[in-house]
Design a protein around this motif. Structure first.
Motif, PDB file in Angstrom:
ATOM      1  N   PHE A   7      61.723 118.888  72.288  1.00 41.44           N
ATOM      2  CA  PHE A   7      63.168 119.242  72.021  1.00 41.44           C
ATOM      3  C   PHE A   7      63.737 118.470  70.739  1.00 41.44           C
ATOM      4  O   PHE A   7      63.995 119.221  69.751  1.00 41.44           O
ATOM      5  N   LEU A   8      63.540 117.139  70.700  1.00 41.44           N
ATOM      6  CA  LEU A   8      63.898 116.180  69.546  1.00 41.44           C
ATOM      7  C   LEU A   8      63.184 116.642  68.247  1.00 41.44           C
ATOM      8  O   LEU A   8      63.526 116.601  67.344  1.00 41.44           O
ATOM      9  N   ASN A   9      61.827 116.819  68.566  1.00 40.57           N
ATOM     10  CA  ASN A   9      61.000 117.111  67.544  1.00 40.57           C
ATOM     11  C   ASN A   9      61.119 118.680  66.692  1.00 40.57           C
ATOM     12  O   ASN A   9      61.580 118.513  65.603  1.00 40.57           O
ATOM     13  N   ILE A  10      61.661 119.384  67.607  1.00 43.80           N
ATOM     14  CA  ILE A  10      62.146 120.731  67.151  1.00 43.80           C
ATOM     15  C   ILE A  10      63.341 120.503  66.197  1.00 43.80           C
ATOM     16  O   ILE A  10      63.296 120.916  65.081  1.00 43.80           O
ATOM     17  N   LEU A  11      64.522 119.917  67.030  1.00 40.04           N
ATOM     18  CA  LEU A  11      65.660 119.727  66.162  1.00 40.04           C
ATOM     19  C   LEU A  11      65.535 118.831  64.825  1.00 40.04           C
ATOM     20  O   LEU A  11      66.305 119.143  63.846  1.00 40.04           O
ATOM     21  N   ASP A  12      64.487 118.016  64.935  1.00 40.28           N
ATOM     22  CA  ASP A  12      64.624 116.988  63.692  1.00 40.28           C
ATOM     23  C   ASP A  12      63.702 117.874  62.599  1.00 40.28           C
ATOM     24  O   ASP A  12      64.108 117.936  61.523  1.00 40.28           O
ATOM     25  N   GLU A  13      62.673 118.744  62.731  1.00 42.07           N
ATOM     26  CA  GLU A  13      62.268 119.578  61.771  1.00 42.07           C
ATOM     27  C   GLU A  13      62.796 120.442  61.213  1.00 42.07           C
ATOM     28  O   GLU A  13      62.715 120.996  60.011  1.00 42.07           O
ATOM     29  N   ARG A  14      63.772 121.269  62.148  1.00 40.08           N
ATOM     30  CA  ARG A  14      64.702 122.239  61.655  1.00 40.08           C
ATOM     31  C   ARG A  14      65.989 121.610  60.993  1.00 40.08           C
ATOM     32  O   ARG A  14      67.008 122.650  60.700  1.00 40.08           O
ATOM     33  N   GLY A  15      66.419 120.302  61.011  1.00 39.11           N
ATOM     34  CA  GLY A  15      67.426 119.845  60.223  1.00 39.11           C
ATOM     35  C   GLY A  15      68.622 119.782  61.146  1.00 39.11           C
ATOM     36  O   GLY A  15      69.881 119.883  60.820  1.00 39.11           O
ATOM     37  N   PHE A  16      68.579 119.804  62.783  1.00 40.21           N
ATOM     38  CA  PHE A  16      69.651 119.524  63.382  1.00 40.21           C
ATOM     39  C   PHE A  16      70.332 118.265  63.645  1.00 40.21           C
ATOM     40  O   PHE A  16      71.467 118.223  64.433  1.00 40.21           O
ATOM     41  N   ILE A  17      69.530 117.137  63.429  1.00 41.28           N
ATOM     42  CA  ILE A  17      69.991 115.782  63.659  1.00 41.28           C
ATOM     43  C   ILE A  17      70.594 115.237  62.849  1.00 41.28           C
ATOM     44  O   ILE A  17      70.440 115.058  61.545  1.00 41.28           O
ATOM     45  N   HIS A  18      71.852 114.837  63.303  1.00 43.39           N
ATOM     46  CA  HIS A  18      72.515 113.970  62.302  1.00 43.39           C
ATOM     47  C   HIS A  18      72.765 112.563  63.045  1.00 43.39           C
ATOM     48  O   HIS A  18      72.729 111.561  62.215  1.00 43.39           O
ATOM     49  N   GLN A  19      73.335 112.445  64.010  1.00 51.72           N
ATOM     50  CA  GLN A  19      73.574 111.234  64.885  1.00 51.72           C
ATOM     51  C   GLN A  19      73.269 111.315  66.383  1.00 51.72           C
ATOM     52  O   GLN A  19      73.535 112.289  66.957  1.00 51.72           O
ATOM     53  N   CYS A  20      72.981 110.122  66.761  1.00 49.82           N
ATOM     54  CA  CYS A  20      72.509 110.254  68.284  1.00 49.82           C
ATOM     55  C   CYS A  20      72.939 108.850  68.888  1.00 49.82           C
ATOM     56  O   CYS A  20      73.037 107.652  68.219  1.00 49.82           O
ATOM     57  N   SER A  21      73.468 108.706  69.996  1.00 47.70           N
ATOM     58  CA  SER A  21      73.978 107.593  70.733  1.00 47.70           C
ATOM     59  C   SER A  21      72.986 106.578  70.917  1.00 47.70           C
ATOM     60  O   SER A  21      72.838 105.169  71.176  1.00 47.70           O
TER      61      SER A  21
END
Length: 418
Positions: A7-21
């Motif tokens: 999940f995090l790998n997919i979000l990362d490569e598709r530009g979905f990640i800005h900030q995480c606690s």
């Protein structure tokens, strides 16, 4: 960065990640088995819009990776309205309107994107009015209000912006972030939800829930936000001259939805393909590499795939065919937005400006007048310069319609009924 969880790998490569606690702890938790995550949506209209799509796609990928997405409808919080980055208090809605909006949103905005059901990784829709409406005020303040400091609440950008503009912030609105924080706690109790996601402008509200769960119940909760999508000129994506780009086809036709994506700025195509389609990264890479006039082929793929996800393949194909007829073959497609007028009314004469607004090509008469002044309003492919133009039966083409156009890319038909 490489993560252990898909999940995090997919979000990362598709530009979905800005900030995480806490990236590392969340990554570990996702590797333990199926988890539950949610995003909240206020029911302030009968439809969501393109601005909500980033969150919906995050939930879609969460489900694709074997987890359970929850769409939380703000039946309770919609009675307040999120004050974040707003200059004035939102219009208060009654229960009947909110419930009607939720029913419309559920049937028209989510079912194409998520699979709903009771199985471990099937989506669930819940309404926070189920728990907020029955709260005892004093008990709630004693149990949870003590964990919120006014100092901390005043530090969030959404509040500071409102105060800096000297815009009133009511006690009712100030409670919104408390209510949203409590939602996270309640969802963890009911569904073991460990993650809340949203746009980067929601970070303050989301982190409140993480901190409240920890302080009040020692819950291990996580926050994850995506960067807001903006157009090259810095505007929030999802708004056009004619208003919001709705996901409900009753408010915006599949053809107009298709055209929104087809008309995307060239520099945005790669980003939009990653965010709003399920195409593989290899396919996206090939489309993103197209240059010059060839980028239009990538934009056609974007428009088709985005429309298919929202409205289904049949409507996507119809929109694609109509666009080809209008722009590539020079004819009028069968699926352009159409309004019907009574034959008797058109025989008497109808104002061009009124018909233009009724067609949905503009939202106000003032907007039509601006288009006329700028040469962007057309009737049967001829520019209109007369503000007082009246259309009559004689203006019908041989095919039996009047074609209205806003610029080169947006069209609608006026047809007569007896």
């Amino acid at each position: 960065m490489t993560y252990k969880s898909d999940f995090l790998n997919i979000l990362d490569e598709r530009g979905f990640i800005h900030q995480c606690s806490n990236f590392e702890a969340l990554d570990d938790k996702l590797m333990e088995g199926s988890q539950s995550a949610y995003i909240g949506f206020d029911a302030t209209a009968k439809s969501l819009h393109v601005g909500n799509l980033t969150g919906i796609m995050m939930l879609r990928w969460f489900q694709e990776c074997g987890h359970k997405p929850i769409t939380l409808m703000g039946g309770g919080t919609s009675k307040i309205g999120d004050p974040s980055f707003k200059d004035e208090q939102r219009k208060l809605l009654d229960d009947a309107t909110i419930n009607e909006n939720i029913n419309h949103i559920q049937s028209s905005c989510f079912e194409q994107f998520l699979t709903y059901g009771e199985a471990p990784n099937e989506a669930l829709m819940v309404n926070n009015n189920d728990w907020l409406d029955g709260l005892k005020y004093l008990d709630f303040l004693r149990d949870y209000g003590r964990h919120f400091t006014v100092n901390r609440m005043l530090s969030f950008d959404s509040v500071k912006t409102r105060l800096e503009r000297e815009s009133p912030l009511s006690l009712l609105e100030f409670n919104y972030m408390v209510m949203q924080g409590y939602d996270f706690v309640e969802l963890n109790k009911r569904y073991s939800t460990i993650l809340q996601m949203g746009g980067s402008d929601q970070w303050g509200n989301i982190i409140n829930g993480v901190e409240l769960g920890h302080k009040a119940h020692q819950m291990k909760l996580f926050a994850l936000t995506a960067p807001l999508l903006t157009t090259p000129d810095g505007a929030k994506m999802g708004k056009t001259v004619s208003g919001a780009v709705w996901l409900n086809k009753d408010l915006l036709s599949p053809y107009d939805y298709y055209q929104f994506w087809r008309n995307a700025d060239d520099v945005m195509v790669g980003t939009l393909l990653k965010r709003f389609t399920m195409l593989s990264m290899d396919e996206i890479g090939k489309l993103e590499a197209l240059q010059g006039a060839e980028i239009n082929e990538a934009k056609k793929v974007l428009a088709f795939e985005a429309t298919k996800m929202c409205h289904g393949e049949r409507f996507a194909k119809e929109a694609e065919t109509t666009a080809q007829k209008v722009f590539e073959q020079g004819s009028v497609g069968d699926n352009l937005p159409t309004i019907e007028v009574a034959q008797g009314e058109l025989e008497k004469g109808m104002a061009f400006i009124d018909l233009f607004v009724a067609s949905g090509l503009a939202s106000t008469k003032s907007e039509v007048k601006r288009l006329i002044k700028g040469g962007g309003a057309k009737c049967n492919d001829n520019s209109v310069s007369d503000m007082e133009l009246v259309l009559k039966i004689d203006d019908l083409t041989e095919a039996g319609y009047i074609k209205l156009s806003s610029g080169k890319k947006r069209h609608a038909l006026v047809k007569v009924v007896p």
